[in-house]
Design a protein around this motif. Structure first.
Motif: not given
Length: 565
Positions: A313-326
């Motif tokens: 599993i990993a989390t990151f702000d893929f779409d640069a909207d300041t919330d974290f995707d998984v």
């Protein structure tokens, strides 16, 4: 992990999208054979760890699931050391001298094995590892999960560790897998979340078969185990708050976890990737209780209503909207699961980002989502290895070996498969499990360490250091106690875009990473408007920084403090 005991019905269709054997015409594949990202250098640089599963031919499930690795600076000398988790043997009569191993960095990316006679080595049948300064003394400590009693190893600052498990009260004796240090109650002390797998006993374990040969059983043949959460009392001890925290409301076969503020309320939540069961999303209520809202957020299953066999599993702000995707990776024939955070729910965007095409080929465990080529866009590396075998695998030296996978982020919201597989000139085919990331030689690019079942470790040194246009900026982010400020958010403007990363060591599979925040800065000479949002809600501006350097950001030393709502 879920076993597939029959030939896939869509085998003819699969060949149109798989690249193995050259049957793919998909434009979403980087096919150039000169596209080599990594060089395998474990032996040359002194990492000689050899994982041992203790397999005796009886196919006990723990043998196919370990082991982890941690990258951490144990001596506070500014470079990353490596701690390997050894599995060993399940039965005392088969035991030998193999233990967990610590390799110290000479400062140039070469290593030597620590021979200090301390408690760090003898920690049980090992699975995974978490790192964090739980006692706020400035030294990074280690938590080891086992099949059996886990271990908390206190760092004395010199690279030596003391086993303080009994004193601290965190010796859960379940089958522990992933673990994460996080400050769930925002009191300045790191708490501890531990994912447990199943209730397993070799005396009652079933024998399972595929095409008349014995292989490993599916986890659903056993009862799922409840996870544990321990509250840090601030005096070197913890209190088990699992029941009061509400974790008895949902069980799962947990293999991967991340502790991250999913809903942007300033409280750290926990996402658990479960094996062949629905995922869990434990939202923090603010009083050290949690509510599993995976169903309401749309992350319990994929968009087809299927629970998958989640591992890494990993989390990151893929779409640069300041919330974290998984991102959760799964077993062979199941696609990855990319859950895009929409603020109050997730959207399964696996197909949108082009991970549904190729990801189903292998069984993925270790997972890294980071900027591996310093172009300011996320890339993906997956450590792969099967969990079952059939008669067709009997000719292989390792029944379960598979190639690892590398995807390049296109900077346009998609990922493309890189060939050669795994980004190395010569293929590396193992049963890979733990995977951790960090800059081991201080050259500004991030390297990878992979644990291979019953084999020598892989050290993949990043070759993008030779690119003149690919720069970097790296931050170490510290709170008032001068410890790494886990889950603080660092945003920076790079030309026309703003990126947000968080301070994290958890994620992947059974492993822990370098906590530095890394920004790739292709053709940019400085990053601007660097802002840290701390766990207590304060946002602090630190200004601009020239590229190709490492900086330390300390709470209270920024240009201004602004309280966010």
């Amino acid at each position: 992990m879920r076993h597939t005991l029959t030939v896939p019905l869509l085998l003819g269709v699969v060949c149109t999208v798989w690249v193995v054997g050259g049957c793919s015409n998909d434009a979403n594949v980087m096919k150039t054979r000169d596209n080599v990202w990594f060089s395998e250098e474990a032996q040359r640089r002194g990492l000689t760890f050899h994982h041992v599963s203790g397999a005796t031919g009886e196919f006990h499930l723990p043998e196919i699931t370990g082991g982890g690795v941690a990258l951490l600076d144990v001596e506070n000398d500014g470079d990353l050391d490596v701690y390997f988790i050894q599995s060993g043997f399940l039965y005392p009569e088969h035991a030998d001298s193999r233990r967990n191993e610590l390799y110290l960095n000479r400062g140039d990316g070469t290593f030597y094995k620590s021979e200090q006679p301390d408690d760090h080595a003898n920690a049980g049948y090992g699975m995974g590892v978490a790192t964090g300064d739980y006692d706020n003394d400035g030294d990074v400590d280690i938590y080891v999960t086992n099949v059996g009693t886990n271990a908390l190893l206190q760092n004395d600052g010199s690279g030596s560790f003391n086993d303080v498990t009994a004193l601290a009260g965190v010796g859960d004796d379940s089958w522990g897998t992933a673990a994460s240090f996080a400050d769930f109650d925002r009191d300045g002390h790191l708490d501890l979340y531990v994912a447990n797998y199943i209730h397993w006993d070799p005396s009652t374990a079933l024998d399972c078969y595929a095409t008349n040969i014995q292989t490993y059983c599916v986890p659903l043949h056993n009862y799922a185990a409840m996870d544990r959460v321990f509250r840090n009392n601030g005096d070197g001890t913890f209190t088990d708050r699992s029941i009061k925290a509400g974790l008895a409301a949902a069980f799962g076969n947990g293999l991967g976890i991340v502790s991250v503020d999913i809903n942007n309320d300033g409280l750290v939540d926990v996402f658990v990737a479960n094996d062949s069961m629905v995922n869990q999303l434990w939202l923090n209520n603010g009083d050290f209780t949690f509510t599993n809202d995976a169903w309401y957020w749309g992350s319990a299953m994929d968009d087809h209503g299927i629970e998958k066999a989640g591992m890494g599993i990993a989390t990151f702000d893929f779409d640069a909207d300041t919330d974290f995707d998984v991102l959760v990776v799964n077993i062979e024939e199941q696609t990855d699961s990319f859950f895009r955070n929409e603020g109050t729910y997730f959207t399964d965007a696996t197909g949108v980002v082009r991970l549904g095409t190729h990801s189903r080929r292998y069984t993925r465990f270790g997972l890294i989502v980071s900027d591996l080529d310093n172009d300011s866009c996320y890339d993906i590396y997956q450590a792969n290895g099967s969990v079952y075998h059939d008669v067709e695998d009997l000719s292989k030296p390792d029944f379960f070996q598979e190639l690892n996978t590398l995807y390049r982020g296109t900077c346009e919201g998609q990922f493309e498969l890189v060939l050669p597989e795994g980004g190395t000139q010569e293929p590396h085919e193992y049963t890979s499990r733990g995977l951790a990331i960090g800059d081991l030689d201080g050259d500004g690019t991030q390297d990878l360490v992979v644990v291979n079942k019953d084999a020598t470790v892989s050290l993949l040194m990043n070759l993008h250091r030779d690119s003149r246009s690919a720069g970097f900026v790296r931050f170490r982010v510290l709170d008032e106690s001068r410890r790494d400020a886990y889950n603080a958010r660092v945003s920076a403007r790079l030309a026309d875009k703003v990126l947000t990363h968080r301070v994290q060591t958890d994620g992947s599979y059974l492993s822990a990473h370098d906590p530095h925040v890394h920004f790739g800065t292709v053709e940019v000479r400085e990053v601007m408007d660097v802002t840290v949002t701390w766990l207590d809600g304060e946002s602090e501006r630190f200004g601009s920084f020239a590229t190709n350097n490492v900086y330390t950001l300390i709470k209270g030393e920024g240009e201004s403090n602004v309280r966010t709502p």
